[in-house]
Design a protein around this motif. Structure first.
Motif, PDB file in Angstrom:
ATOM      1  N   VAL A 297       2.605  29.170  -1.422  1.00 56.05           N
ATOM      2  CA  VAL A 297       2.353  29.207  -2.868  1.00 56.05           C
ATOM      3  C   VAL A 297       1.773  30.567  -3.256  1.00 56.05           C
ATOM      4  N   ARG A 298       0.872  31.094  -2.430  1.00 64.23           N
ATOM      5  CA  ARG A 298       0.244  32.386  -2.709  1.00 64.23           C
ATOM      6  C   ARG A 298       1.301  33.492  -2.779  1.00 64.23           C
ATOM      7  N   MET A 299       2.231  33.488  -1.836  1.00 65.72           N
ATOM      8  CA  MET A 299       3.268  34.518  -1.816  1.00 65.72           C
ATOM      9  C   MET A 299       4.230  34.356  -2.990  1.00 65.72           C
ATOM     10  N   ARG A 300       4.555  33.102  -3.315  1.00 63.62           N
ATOM     11  CA  ARG A 300       5.498  32.830  -4.397  1.00 63.62           C
ATOM     12  C   ARG A 300       4.930  33.257  -5.753  1.00 63.62           C
ATOM     13  N   HIS A 301       3.619  33.133  -5.914  1.00 63.88           N
ATOM     14  CA  HIS A 301       2.986  33.453  -7.195  1.00 63.88           C
ATOM     15  C   HIS A 301       1.937  34.569  -7.023  1.00 63.88           C
ATOM     16  N   ARG A 302       2.220  35.520  -6.139  1.00 59.21           N
ATOM     17  CA  ARG A 302       1.220  36.541  -5.798  1.00 59.21           C
ATOM     18  C   ARG A 302       0.807  37.410  -6.970  1.00 59.21           C
ATOM     19  N   ASN A 303       1.635  37.509  -7.993  1.00 57.91           N
ATOM     20  CA  ASN A 303       1.275  38.347  -9.143  1.00 57.91           C
ATOM     21  C   ASN A 303       0.219  37.706 -10.037  1.00 57.91           C
ATOM     22  N   VAL A 304       0.106  36.378  -9.976  1.00 54.50           N
ATOM     23  CA  VAL A 304      -0.868  35.683 -10.832  1.00 54.50           C
ATOM     24  C   VAL A 304      -1.875  34.870 -10.019  1.00 54.50           C
ATOM     25  N   TYR A 305      -1.725  34.868  -8.709  1.00 53.62           N
ATOM     26  CA  TYR A 305      -2.565  34.018  -7.860  1.00 53.62           C
ATOM     27  C   TYR A 305      -4.021  34.503  -7.883  1.00 53.62           C
ATOM     28  N   HIS A 306      -4.928  33.588  -8.107  1.00 51.30           N
ATOM     29  CA  HIS A 306      -6.371  33.888  -8.108  1.00 51.30           C
ATOM     30  C   HIS A 306      -6.840  33.877  -6.645  1.00 51.30           C
ATOM     31  N   ALA A 313      -7.580  25.030  -3.347  1.00 52.82           N
ATOM     32  CA  ALA A 313      -7.156  25.819  -4.510  1.00 52.82           C
ATOM     33  C   ALA A 313      -5.991  25.124  -5.207  1.00 52.82           C
ATOM     34  N   LYS A 314      -5.876  25.360  -6.501  1.00 48.91           N
ATOM     35  CA  LYS A 314      -4.812  24.722  -7.279  1.00 48.91           C
ATOM     36  C   LYS A 314      -3.463  25.324  -6.884  1.00 48.91           C
ATOM     37  N   MET A 315      -2.426  24.463  -6.835  1.00 47.61           N
ATOM     38  CA  MET A 315      -1.114  24.900  -6.345  1.00 47.61           C
ATOM     39  C   MET A 315       0.034  24.584  -7.297  1.00 47.61           C
ATOM     40  N   LYS A 316      -0.276  23.942  -8.446  1.00 49.22           N
ATOM     41  CA  LYS A 316       0.769  23.610  -9.414  1.00 49.22           C
ATOM     42  C   LYS A 316       0.656  24.448 -10.688  1.00 49.22           C
ATOM     43  N   SER A 317      -0.558  24.847 -11.022  1.00 42.02           N
ATOM     44  CA  SER A 317      -0.836  25.713 -12.168  1.00 42.02           C
ATOM     45  C   SER A 317      -2.192  26.351 -11.912  1.00 42.02           C
ATOM     46  N   ASN A 318      -2.525  27.369 -12.698  1.00 39.16           N
ATOM     47  CA  ASN A 318      -3.782  28.094 -12.450  1.00 39.16           C
ATOM     48  C   ASN A 318      -3.913  28.414 -10.960  1.00 39.16           C
ATOM     49  N   TYR A 319      -2.853  28.948 -10.421  1.00 38.31           N
ATOM     50  CA  TYR A 319      -2.729  29.130  -8.980  1.00 38.31           C
ATOM     51  C   TYR A 319      -3.940  29.842  -8.367  1.00 38.31           C
ATOM     52  N   GLY A 320      -4.492  29.212  -7.320  1.00 40.37           N
ATOM     53  CA  GLY A 320      -5.584  29.832  -6.571  1.00 40.37           C
ATOM     54  C   GLY A 320      -6.978  29.497  -7.048  1.00 40.37           C
TER      55      GLY A 320
END
Length: 406
Positions: A297-306, A313-320
């Motif tokens: 999930v971190r790699m898939r959303h690395r531009n917005v991942y907290h 950590a949240k994995m569906k929205s508000n990532y990280g």
């Protein structure tokens, strides 16, 4: 005696003032020093006395305080205004946890109906004690009354320090208690809520097969470690030693305005809450699988991942972002309903469940308290004694059998 004694509101005409018949009150006026700005004398007036003797006695006390340097000129500050000033000061110190600050605000709100429009200087022991008595009569719990009493003492102590009052009305106050009858004590059977081991197995299986994403790792962690929910949400990967099979508890979490993104990491609840928890291979495996999915999930959303290293950590929205405690409470209710288990089970009850299972394994109470980060806790002790009661009875029987065999 120094001072002028008179009846400022006497309505008797002419010379009759010497023999007042209108019922006016006595007052006095005395010098209390020199105004450093003007060089003129400062005077203090006080009235409302039934007799001249009462006025003379009050004036004598004030003169003695002036001579001893203990005189306090009490302002006409209302309780509601002073309590608000104290609260803002208390909040601004930055040394108090947000949860405690909120609790102080709640306790002040409880005192306001009884004290808010009274002047601080007019609140005495009887007035303050009556407020505690009325709150007790409303059915507030003893722990809530303790919080109210502690807040009241802090407010009036600060008032003393600021020379707003001369005496503390809370000094000899006490928290009322309802004395239970013998019948009530005999019938009292406090329900201790936790999951039996078979029920826990059912719940964990449901979290694995019917749960939402991360449910299994969340409830495995709560059940296998006995940690608090706030400690779980604050946990970071660096806190887990995968080689030594240990988890370090060093913090808890507070969410501002119930917002996922507005969170704050705080020191644990008590000094003993900072601890190391030993964990087993099964939980290590669950954590490793969870970390692998989280990395995807971190790699898939690395531009917005907290990316702050949170385990849950949240994995569906508000990532990280760390999970919100309220979400875990909701998920507990959902799984409890699916499994038809005790509806009184909350995330915190997994700590009690952990205690019960350790007690069944003959782990000592002190060792359990250390694992949970408790210096002292009545409910933990009650769960422990409840679980070990049959064994204590068995020990008594064996002891009697041994003596009979001699």
């Amino acid at each position: 005696m120094q001072g002028h004694f008179y009846k400022p509101h006497c309505k008797c005409p002419g010379k009759k003032k010497k023999k007042c018949s209108c019922g006016a009150k006595w007052a006095f006026i005395i010098d209390v020093g020199i105004n450093p700005m003007t060089g003129k004398r400062k005077q203090k007036k006080k009235g409302g006395f039934d007799t001249k003797g009462d006025a003379e006695a009050a004036a004598a006390i004030m003169l003695a305080e002036l001579q001893q340097g203990t005189f306090v000129e009490e302002p006409n500050t209302l309780f509601k205004d002073f309590a608000d000033s104290w609260y803002k000061y208390y909040e601004s110190t930055g040394t108090v946890k947000p949860g405690t600050v909120r609790m102080r605000k709640f306790t002040i709100k409880n005192l306001l109906p009884y004290l808010q429009y009274l002047k601080m200087k007019d609140i005495n022991l009887a007035t303050y004690q009556n407020a505690l008595n009325e709150l007790h009569a409303k059915g507030l719990s003893h722990s809530t009354l303790v919080g109210i009493q502690n807040t009241g003492k802090m407010i009036f102590k600060w008032a003393m320090e600021k020379s707003v009052i001369k005496s503390d009305p809370t000094l000899y106050s006490y928290i009322p208690r309802t004395r239970e009858t013998v019948e009530q004590l005999e019938q009292k059977n406090e329900e201790i809520n936790y999951l039996e081991k078979e029920e826990l197995a059912l719940f964990l299986e449901a979290s694995k097969t019917k749960g939402l994403e991360r449910d299994y790792v969340i409830f495995m962690m709560l059940a296998y470690t006995g940690m608090r929910v706030g400690e779980l949400c604050a946990l970071k990967w660096k806190d887990i030693d995968f080689e030594q099979h240990r988890i370090s508890i060093t913090k808890t979490i507070y969410s501002h305005n119930k917002s996922v993104k507005e969170y704050e990491l705080l020191t644990p609840k008590t000094k003993s809450s900072t601890r190391i928890i030993e964990i087993d291979e099964d939980l290590i495996k669950v954590l490793e699988d969870h970390r692998a999915r989280q990395n995807e999930v971190r790699m898939r959303h690395r531009n917005v991942y907290h990316d702050k290293d949170f385990v849950i950590a949240k994995m569906k929205s508000n990532y990280g972002y760390p999970e919100y405690i309220g979400t875990i409470e909701y998920r507990t209710k959902r799984l409890i309903k699916l499994t038809n288990l005790n509806p009184n089970i909350t995330p915190h009850k997994f700590r009690h469940t952990h205690v019960s299972l350790l007690a069944e394994l003959d782990i000592g109470l002190q060792e359990i308290m250390d694992r949970l980060g408790h210096e002292d806790d009545t409910i933990t002790k009650n769960v422990y004694w409840h679980v070990t009661k049959p064994k204590k009875k068995e020990a008594s029987t064996k002891f009697a059998d041994m003596l009979r065999s001699l």
